[in-house]
Write a protein that holds these residues in place. Structure first.
Motif, PDB file in Angstrom:
ATOM      1  N   PRO A   1      32.590  72.797  11.650  1.00 45.70           N
ATOM      2  CA  PRO A   1      31.892  74.095  11.561  1.00 45.70           C
ATOM      3  C   PRO A   1      30.623  74.046  10.726  1.00 45.70           C
ATOM      4  O   PRO A   1      29.682  74.805  10.975  1.00 45.70           O
ATOM      5  N   HIS A   2      30.573  73.143   9.740  1.00 48.09           N
ATOM      6  CA  HIS A   2      29.386  73.057   8.896  1.00 48.09           C
ATOM      7  C   HIS A   2      28.162  72.564   9.666  1.00 48.09           C
ATOM      8  O   HIS A   2      27.028  72.757   9.212  1.00 48.09           O
ATOM      9  N   THR A   3      28.376  71.932  10.814  1.00 39.76           N
ATOM     10  CA  THR A   3      27.236  71.432  11.596  1.00 39.76           C
ATOM     11  C   THR A   3      26.680  72.490  12.537  1.00 39.76           C
ATOM     12  O   THR A   3      25.673  72.248  13.200  1.00 39.76           O
ATOM     13  N   LEU A   4      27.319  73.640  12.613  1.00 37.17           N
ATOM     14  CA  LEU A   4      26.854  74.716  13.471  1.00 37.17           C
ATOM     15  C   LEU A   4      26.212  75.811  12.623  1.00 37.17           C
ATOM     16  O   LEU A   4      26.416  75.889  11.405  1.00 37.17           O
ATOM     17  N   ALA A   5      25.471  76.666  13.290  1.00 38.84           N
ATOM     18  CA  ALA A   5      24.778  77.753  12.580  1.00 38.84           C
ATOM     19  C   ALA A   5      25.718  78.929  12.362  1.00 38.84           C
ATOM     20  O   ALA A   5      25.495  80.045  12.846  1.00 38.84           O
ATOM     21  N   LEU A   6      26.792  78.673  11.625  1.00 31.32           N
ATOM     22  CA  LEU A   6      27.771  79.723  11.350  1.00 31.32           C
ATOM     23  C   LEU A   6      27.575  80.352   9.983  1.00 31.32           C
ATOM     24  O   LEU A   6      28.100  81.428   9.714  1.00 31.32           O
ATOM     25  N   GLY A   7      26.842  79.680   9.137  1.00 29.21           N
ATOM     26  CA  GLY A   7      26.703  80.147   7.764  1.00 29.21           C
ATOM     27  C   GLY A   7      27.693  79.411   6.875  1.00 29.21           C
ATOM     28  O   GLY A   7      28.817  79.089   7.281  1.00 29.21           O
ATOM     29  N   ALA A   8      27.289  79.148   5.646  1.00 30.46           N
ATOM     30  CA  ALA A   8      28.122  78.374   4.720  1.00 30.46           C
ATOM     31  C   ALA A   8      29.430  79.089   4.400  1.00 30.46           C
ATOM     32  O   ALA A   8      30.487  78.461   4.293  1.00 30.46           O
ATOM     33  N   ASP A   9      29.379  80.423   4.247  1.00 31.46           N
ATOM     34  CA  ASP A   9      30.590  81.170   3.880  1.00 31.46           C
ATOM     35  C   ASP A   9      31.654  81.067   4.968  1.00 31.46           C
ATOM     36  O   ASP A   9      32.828  80.816   4.680  1.00 31.46           O
ATOM     37  N   LEU A  10      31.239  81.271   6.233  1.00 29.77           N
ATOM     38  CA  LEU A  10      32.211  81.218   7.326  1.00 29.77           C
ATOM     39  C   LEU A  10      32.758  79.798   7.502  1.00 29.77           C
ATOM     40  O   LEU A  10      33.960  79.619   7.716  1.00 29.77           O
TER      41      LEU A  10
END
Length: 204
Positions: free
Chosen positions: A25-34
């Motif tokens: 998930p960190h490699t996607l544009a989800l945001g650090a919090d999510l």
């Protein structure tokens, strides 16, 4: 897209056109919090699964804990679906049950209704204000020109230039402002009439 918890990590599985790929998930544009919340959820699920397997006789209520993990995972799947704008298949890390979460529908805001009613142009009052302002400016210009002409006729011309240069920017800015536009018309008319009167003052 599919959301899973594998070991202590959350993974997202999607098709990039060449086949399915697992991504962090960190490699996607989800945001650090999510992204961090997804991994924390996976760690809790893994810890609960290990605890249940290693101590089946534990007095803790595994069903209640599993329900909390399932609910949290579904909430996170809803957030991923909202950010990515695509359905997300949520695989429960404890039961293996698969459910699909749809992204929220985007409802177009209705166009604001035109509530403002065009007011009629106050020609009577406006022209009266313009006439009064024009007369005041014309009187000031003529008075100053007559006074300076006694010293030197060129000073009368210079005074008109100074007054015109000082007032015209304000006239230009006020030309579209309600109420003040009438004042601007009067000032402009006064300046124009002042220039028309100036030759008679200078050569008299």
């Amino acid at each position: 897209m599919e959301l899973r918890a594998r070991d202590d990590r959350a993974i997202l599985i999607g098709d990039d056109g060449t086949g399915e790929r697992e991504v962090d998930p960190h490699t996607l544009a989800l945001g650090a919090d999510l992204s961090t919340a997804l991994h924390e959820w996976a760690k809790v699920a893994a810890a609960l699964r290990r605890g249940t397997e290693s101590d089946p006789g534990s007095t803790a209520d595994p069903d209640q804990a599993a329900e909390l993990v399932t609910r949290r995972g579904r909430q996170l799947a809803e957030r991923v679906a909202a950010v990515m704008g695509t359905p997300v298949s949520y695989v429960d890390p404890l039961s293996g049950e698969v459910s699909t979460v749809q992204p929220p529908e985007v409802i177009d805001a209705p166009a604001p209704e035109e509530t403002a009613v065009a007011e009629p142009t106050p020609w009577g009052v406006g022209l009266l204000v313009a006439a009064f302002t024009g007369a005041l400016v014309l009187f000031s210009v003529i008075t100053l020109a007559l006074t300076l002409k006694e010293t030197n006729p060129l000073l009368a011309v210079a005074s008109n230039l100074v007054i015109s240069a000082g007032l015209l920017p304000s006239v230009w800015l006020a030309r579209k402002v309600p109420t003040w536009r009438w004042v601007a018309v009067g000032v402009a008319a006064g300046i124009v009439l002042g220039w028309l009167t100036l030759p008679f003052i200078v050569f008299s």
